[in-house]
Design an enzyme around this catalytic site. Structure first.
Site, short mmCIF file in Angstrom:
data_model
loop_
_atom_site.label_atom_id
_atom_site.label_comp_id
_atom_site.label_asym_id
_atom_site.label_seq_id
_atom_site.Cartn_x
_atom_site.Cartn_y
_atom_site.Cartn_z
N THR A 173 43.78 -9.60 21.27
CA THR A 173 45.24 -9.70 21.31
C THR A 173 45.85 -8.34 21.03
OG1 THR A 173 45.28 -12.02 20.64
CG2 THR A 173 47.28 -10.76 20.27
N PHE A 175 49.05 -6.24 19.79
CA PHE A 175 50.21 -6.36 18.92
C PHE A 175 51.08 -5.11 19.04
CE2 PHE A 175 47.24 -9.29 17.04
CZ PHE A 175 48.01 -10.31 16.52
#
Length: 289
Positions: A173, A175
């Site tokens: 992921t 960020f």
């Protein structure tokens, strides 16, 4: 403004919390209920920074986040890539054979379909990953487990029944770290890498081939555009906004020329942030080369 505090969405133990610990270990992490609350914590001065997930290598972009970023009034000052290692967390003493249902955020459930199907475990949608772990701990049922980070198991006293159960082993992921004030002064990342990133949103003018012409300046100036996404605004099909990431700094001559050409073909353009490329970006790009 409250210094040395970074806000994130979710309960303690969420992947966003993990990102806060990794990228800002010296800061106190402030859990917030929603992305809007996370942004508002910074806008109101209750936190210095916000940690927001924008996309996952398996699931795609995080819903609604691209709508929130331009309206937030905040600025991107850093990016970070967190390897998402998913664990099956059960009540103390439970075994995998006992589990019939697993609770988590829909994004995480979608990343473990193979494991859940293999073990005949039914998915239950929870508010978020760490919140699901908290709920499993609260209920104390041996048949119910959570899909979350191992950190959530440590916090809520759950056993790790299985780890690394994500369908894709490069599951990551991305960020964005956001602040009330921009920071365009840096030219290197923590390891001395000199690649800079610029993120911006724009709307093209209502003329034929406007997007094609707007993108031409990046090609002719040799600018690498790593992301270009479109989404509707104000619920109108003809009102389209584009979100883009490019390599380079707006003060670089080639980038400046490309952005100048872009402005000619757009009705609006706003830079959301200028920041060093995370060292892990190169590794992620190598996986798709």
């Amino acid at each position: 403004m409250t210094k040395n505090v970074i806000a994130f969405q979710g309960e303690p133990g969420a992947y966003s919390h993990q990102a806060c610990r990794f990228y800002r270990p010296q800061m106190e992490a402030l859990p917030c209920r929603t992305f809007e609350d996370t942004i508002e914590a910074v806008r109101q001065g209750r936190a210095e920074l916000a940690m927001l997930p924008v996309e996952n290598s398996t699931y795609g972009r995080v819903a609604d986040i691209h709508h929130l970023l331009p309206e937030s009034g905040l600025h991107i000052i850093d990016e970070g890539f967190v390897r998402v290692r998913i664990a099956l967390l059960g009540t103390p003493g439970a075994r995998i054979e006992d589990i019939s249902e697993a609770m988590s955020h829909p994004v995480l459930l979608g990343q473990c379909r193979g494991f859940l199907r293999q073990h005949d475990i039914r998915s239950i949608v929870g508010a978020d990953t760490a919140g699901s772990a908290l709920e499993v701990a609260r209920r104390g049922q041996k048949s119910l487990a959570a899909l979350a980070a191992p950190l959530a198991g440590d916090i809520y006293g759950l056993d790790v029944l299985a780890e690394g159960i994500e369908d894709r082993q490069n599951n990551t992921t991305r960020f964005l770290i956001m602040s009330r004030e921009p920071d365009c002064s840096r030219r290197t990342n923590a390891l001395g890498g000199e690649t800079m990133m610029t993120t911006f949103v724009f709307r093209v003018r209502n003329i034929p081939a406007a997007l094609y012409k707007a993108m031409g300046g990046f090609a002719t100036n040799g600018i690498n555009m790593t992301k270009l996404e479109s989404y509707m605004v104000d619920g109108i099909f003809t009102a389209t906004q584009f979100y883009a990431d490019i390599e380079g700094h707006p003060e670089d001559p080639a980038v400046a020329r490309a952005l100048e050409e872009l402005r000619y073909f757009t009705s609006s353009m706003e830079i959301l942030g200028v920041y060093p490329a995370d060292p892990l970006r190169a590794e992620q790009q190598a996986l798709t080369a």
